[in-house]
Write a protein that holds these residues in place. Structure first.
Motif, PDB file in Angstrom:
ATOM      1  N   SER A   1      40.602  40.572 -31.271  1.00  0.00           N
ATOM      2  CA  SER A   1      39.680  39.716 -32.033  1.00  0.00           C
ATOM      3  C   SER A   1      40.057  39.700 -33.505  1.00  0.00           C
ATOM      4  CB  SER A   1      38.245  40.218 -31.874  1.00  0.00           C
ATOM      5  OG  SER A   1      37.823  40.152 -30.533  1.00  0.00           O
ATOM      6  N   ALA A   2      40.403  40.879 -34.022  1.00  0.00           N
ATOM      7  CA  ALA A   2      40.788  40.968 -35.433  1.00  0.00           C
ATOM      8  C   ALA A   2      42.066  40.182 -35.694  1.00  0.00           C
ATOM      9  CB  ALA A   2      40.975  42.430 -35.822  1.00  0.00           C
ATOM     10  N   GLN A   3      43.025  40.275 -34.768  1.00  0.00           N
ATOM     11  CA  GLN A   3      44.288  39.569 -34.950  1.00  0.00           C
ATOM     12  C   GLN A   3      44.089  38.050 -34.885  1.00  0.00           C
ATOM     13  OE1 GLN A   3      47.727  41.359 -33.339  1.00  0.00           O
ATOM     14  NE2 GLN A   3      48.691  39.435 -32.715  1.00  0.00           N
ATOM     15  N   LEU A   4      43.165  37.607 -34.059  1.00  0.00           N
ATOM     16  CA  LEU A   4      42.921  36.176 -33.890  1.00  0.00           C
ATOM     17  C   LEU A   4      41.842  35.652 -34.834  1.00  0.00           C
ATOM     18  CD1 LEU A   4      43.020  36.075 -29.991  1.00  0.00           C
ATOM     19  CD2 LEU A   4      44.625  34.907 -31.518  1.00  0.00           C
ATOM     20  N   ALA A   5      41.238  36.556 -35.603  1.00  0.00           N
ATOM     21  CA  ALA A   5      40.158  36.180 -36.526  1.00  0.00           C
ATOM     22  C   ALA A   5      39.043  35.454 -35.788  1.00  0.00           C
ATOM     23  CB  ALA A   5      40.703  35.317 -37.664  1.00  0.00           C
ATOM     24  N   THR A   6      38.604  36.052 -34.701  1.00  0.00           N
ATOM     25  CA  THR A   6      37.525  35.470 -33.908  1.00  0.00           C
ATOM     26  C   THR A   6      36.667  36.592 -33.348  1.00  0.00           C
ATOM     27  OG1 THR A   6      37.048  33.854 -32.158  1.00  0.00           O
ATOM     28  CG2 THR A   6      38.797  35.432 -31.726  1.00  0.00           C
ATOM     29  N   GLY A   7      35.695  36.259 -32.536  1.00  0.00           N
ATOM     30  CA  GLY A   7      34.840  37.270 -31.938  1.00  0.00           C
ATOM     31  C   GLY A   7      35.226  37.540 -30.498  1.00  0.00           C
ATOM     32  N   PRO A   8      34.900  38.720 -29.967  1.00  0.00           N
ATOM     33  CA  PRO A   8      35.226  39.040 -28.575  1.00  0.00           C
ATOM     34  C   PRO A   8      34.654  38.028 -27.589  1.00  0.00           C
ATOM     35  CG  PRO A   8      34.516  41.006 -29.750  1.00  0.00           C
ATOM     36  CD  PRO A   8      34.257  39.857 -30.658  1.00  0.00           C
ATOM     37  N   GLY A   9      33.490  37.482 -27.901  1.00  0.00           N
ATOM     38  CA  GLY A   9      32.874  36.518 -26.995  1.00  0.00           C
ATOM     39  C   GLY A   9      33.743  35.297 -26.779  1.00  0.00           C
ATOM     40  N   ALA A  10      34.420  34.840 -27.833  1.00  0.00           N
ATOM     41  CA  ALA A  10      35.302  33.682 -27.706  1.00  0.00           C
ATOM     42  C   ALA A  10      36.483  33.994 -26.790  1.00  0.00           C
ATOM     43  CB  ALA A  10      35.807  33.259 -29.079  1.00  0.00           C
ATOM     44  N   ILE A  11      36.975  35.233 -26.864  1.00  0.00           N
ATOM     45  CA  ILE A  11      38.090  35.628 -26.004  1.00  0.00           C
ATOM     46  C   ILE A  11      37.634  35.714 -24.562  1.00  0.00           C
ATOM     47  CG2 ILE A  11      39.730  37.484 -25.503  1.00  0.00           C
ATOM     48  CD1 ILE A  11      39.753  38.112 -28.489  1.00  0.00           C
ATOM     49  N   TYR A  12      36.454  36.288 -24.334  1.00  0.00           N
ATOM     50  CA  TYR A  12      35.946  36.409 -22.972  1.00  0.00           C
ATOM     51  C   TYR A  12      35.718  35.041 -22.326  1.00  0.00           C
ATOM     52  CZ  TYR A  12      35.254  41.462 -23.164  1.00  0.00           C
ATOM     53  OH  TYR A  12      35.455  42.818 -23.230  1.00  0.00           O
ATOM     54  N   GLY A  13      35.640  34.002 -23.132  1.00  0.00           N
ATOM     55  CA  GLY A  13      35.522  32.666 -22.569  1.00  0.00           C
ATOM     56  C   GLY A  13      36.801  32.207 -21.886  1.00  0.00           C
ATOM     57  N   HIS A  14      37.925  32.890 -22.188  1.00  0.00           N
ATOM     58  CA  HIS A  14      39.222  32.526 -21.606  1.00  0.00           C
ATOM     59  C   HIS A  14      39.798  33.626 -20.717  1.00  0.00           C
ATOM     60  CE1 HIS A  14      39.723  28.974 -24.250  1.00  0.00           C
ATOM     61  NE2 HIS A  14      39.145  29.721 -25.180  1.00  0.00           N
ATOM     62  N   ILE A  15      39.441  34.875 -20.997  1.00  0.00           N
ATOM     63  CA  ILE A  15      40.012  36.035 -20.309  1.00  0.00           C
ATOM     64  C   ILE A  15      38.878  36.898 -19.772  1.00  0.00           C
ATOM     65  CG2 ILE A  15      41.429  38.110 -20.569  1.00  0.00           C
ATOM     66  CD1 ILE A  15      43.110  35.654 -20.877  1.00  0.00           C
ATOM     67  N   ALA A  16      38.945  37.260 -18.494  1.00  0.00           N
ATOM     68  CA  ALA A  16      37.834  37.998 -17.873  1.00  0.00           C
ATOM     69  C   ALA A  16      37.728  39.434 -18.385  1.00  0.00           C
ATOM     70  CB  ALA A  16      37.993  37.994 -16.357  1.00  0.00           C
ATOM     71  N   ASN A  17      38.857  40.133 -18.469  1.00  0.00           N
ATOM     72  CA  ASN A  17      38.848  41.548 -18.838  1.00  0.00           C
ATOM     73  C   ASN A  17      40.261  41.971 -19.231  1.00  0.00           C
ATOM     74  OD1 ASN A  17      40.232  41.978 -16.298  1.00  0.00           O
ATOM     75  ND2 ASN A  17      38.207  41.866 -15.324  1.00  0.00           N
ATOM     76  N   LYS A  18      40.436  43.234 -19.547  1.00  0.00           N
ATOM     77  CA  LYS A  18      41.739  43.713 -19.996  1.00  0.00           C
ATOM     78  C   LYS A  18      42.784  43.601 -18.896  1.00  0.00           C
ATOM     79  CE  LYS A  18      44.132  47.638 -22.117  1.00  0.00           C
ATOM     80  NZ  LYS A  18      44.013  48.963 -22.761  1.00  0.00           N
ATOM     81  N   ALA A  19      42.400  43.876 -17.645  1.00  0.00           N
ATOM     82  CA  ALA A  19      43.360  43.775 -16.538  1.00  0.00           C
ATOM     83  C   ALA A  19      43.863  42.343 -16.402  1.00  0.00           C
ATOM     84  CB  ALA A  19      42.707  44.238 -15.239  1.00  0.00           C
ATOM     85  N   ASP A  20      42.953  41.392 -16.529  1.00  0.00           N
ATOM     86  CA  ASP A  20      43.328  39.978 -16.471  1.00  0.00           C
ATOM     87  C   ASP A  20      44.267  39.635 -17.618  1.00  0.00           C
ATOM     88  OD1 ASP A  20      43.347  37.220 -15.913  1.00  0.00           O
ATOM     89  OD2 ASP A  20      41.555  36.864 -17.113  1.00  0.00           O
ATOM     90  N   LEU A  21      43.991  40.173 -18.790  1.00  0.00           N
ATOM     91  CA  LEU A  21      44.815  39.901 -19.963  1.00  0.00           C
ATOM     92  C   LEU A  21      46.216  40.488 -19.808  1.00  0.00           C
ATOM     93  CD1 LEU A  21      45.096  38.764 -22.788  1.00  0.00           C
ATOM     94  CD2 LEU A  21      44.025  40.850 -23.675  1.00  0.00           C
ATOM     95  N   LEU A  22      46.303  41.709 -19.308  1.00  0.00           N
ATOM     96  CA  LEU A  22      47.603  42.341 -19.091  1.00  0.00           C
ATOM     97  C   LEU A  22      48.448  41.550 -18.094  1.00  0.00           C
ATOM     98  CD1 LEU A  22      46.713  46.135 -18.995  1.00  0.00           C
ATOM     99  CD2 LEU A  22      48.467  45.097 -20.449  1.00  0.00           C
TER     100      LEU A  22
END
Length: 227
Positions: free
Chosen positions: A42-63
């Motif tokens: 979130s810090a790297q993208l300058a956004t909030g975690p909620g915005a990321i969760y809108g595209h990625i379910a969890n860390k396993a999904d992201l990996l």
């Protein structure tokens, strides 16, 4: 209040799954899997975690998604005039180099059995095994052997390099020490290990990897000729 929230909203509007994955790859390359957190991302993208969760379910999904992006870049279709053997060698080497550049990807691939990153590799290898003329009944065994070899050896090589970097170890010094230790083993119990101690000292990981691929290909070509 609206003026304060507008910049964040505009950043979130520009956020995409692809942008998140690219940022995750950058973070993984710098910090490793432990450093990949939604807070850091979130810090790297300058956004909030909620915005990321809108595209990625969890860390396993992201990996898995990050690993899939790395694999997709490495498994580009071979040139039309490439032989099946050349195509498999090029694919294997591209994946070996990709995992060397992104050491975290090896462990992720091993944990992603049946998911898209592995499916991409299996499909590319399987197409070339079929083109070799290997009998249909041997397609699964042949593809499995090649894919497992690529993932296993590439992943282990990347893990070894990552460990060496973390310990600030010099590869030549380390191999020389191991070679000396092997040469001092009991010749009655370890005749083979002693005999290859000198080869260990100066071996090339990439060349050894391709030698293994060639051994597998020789077996597959033999099967095709018998059929």
């Amino acid at each position: 209040m609206n003026k304060k929230t507008a910049p964040r909203a505009r950043r979130d509007d520009m956020l995409s799954r692809e942008r998140i994955i690219d940022a995750a790859i950058d973070l993984l390359d710098r910090e490793g899997e432990r450093g990949l957190t939604f807070q850091a991302l979130s810090a790297q993208l300058a956004t909030g975690p909620g915005a990321i969760y809108g595209h990625i379910a969890n860390k396993a999904d992201l990996l898995t998604a990050a690993c899939d992006a790395i694999v997709a870049r490495a498994v580009a279709s071979p040139s039309d005039d490439a032989t099946p053997q050349a195509a498999i060698r090029a694919l294997a080497l591209a994946l070996f180099d990709a995992m060397d550049d992104h050491p975290w990807a090896g462990a992720t691939l091993i944990q992603a059995g049946g998911q898209m990153p592995v499916v991409r590799i299996l499909e590319r290898v399987g197409q070339q095994i079929s083109a070799l003329g290997v009998p249909q009944a041997a397609h699964w065994a042949g593809a499995s052997a090649v894919v497992n070899y690529i993932l296993g050896v590439s992943g282990q090589n990347a893990a070894n390099a990552q460990l060496a970097r973390s310990q600030k170890a010099d590869r030549d010094t380390f191999l020389a020490e191991v070679a000396i230790a092997w040469s001092r083993l009991d010749p009655a119990q370890y005749p083979f290990t002693r005999s290859v101690a000198g080869q260990l000292r100066g071996h090339d990981d990439r060349e050894d990897f391709l030698a293994g691929v060639d051994l597998l290909l020789a077996g597959l070509v033999s099967q095709a000729q018998i059929s």
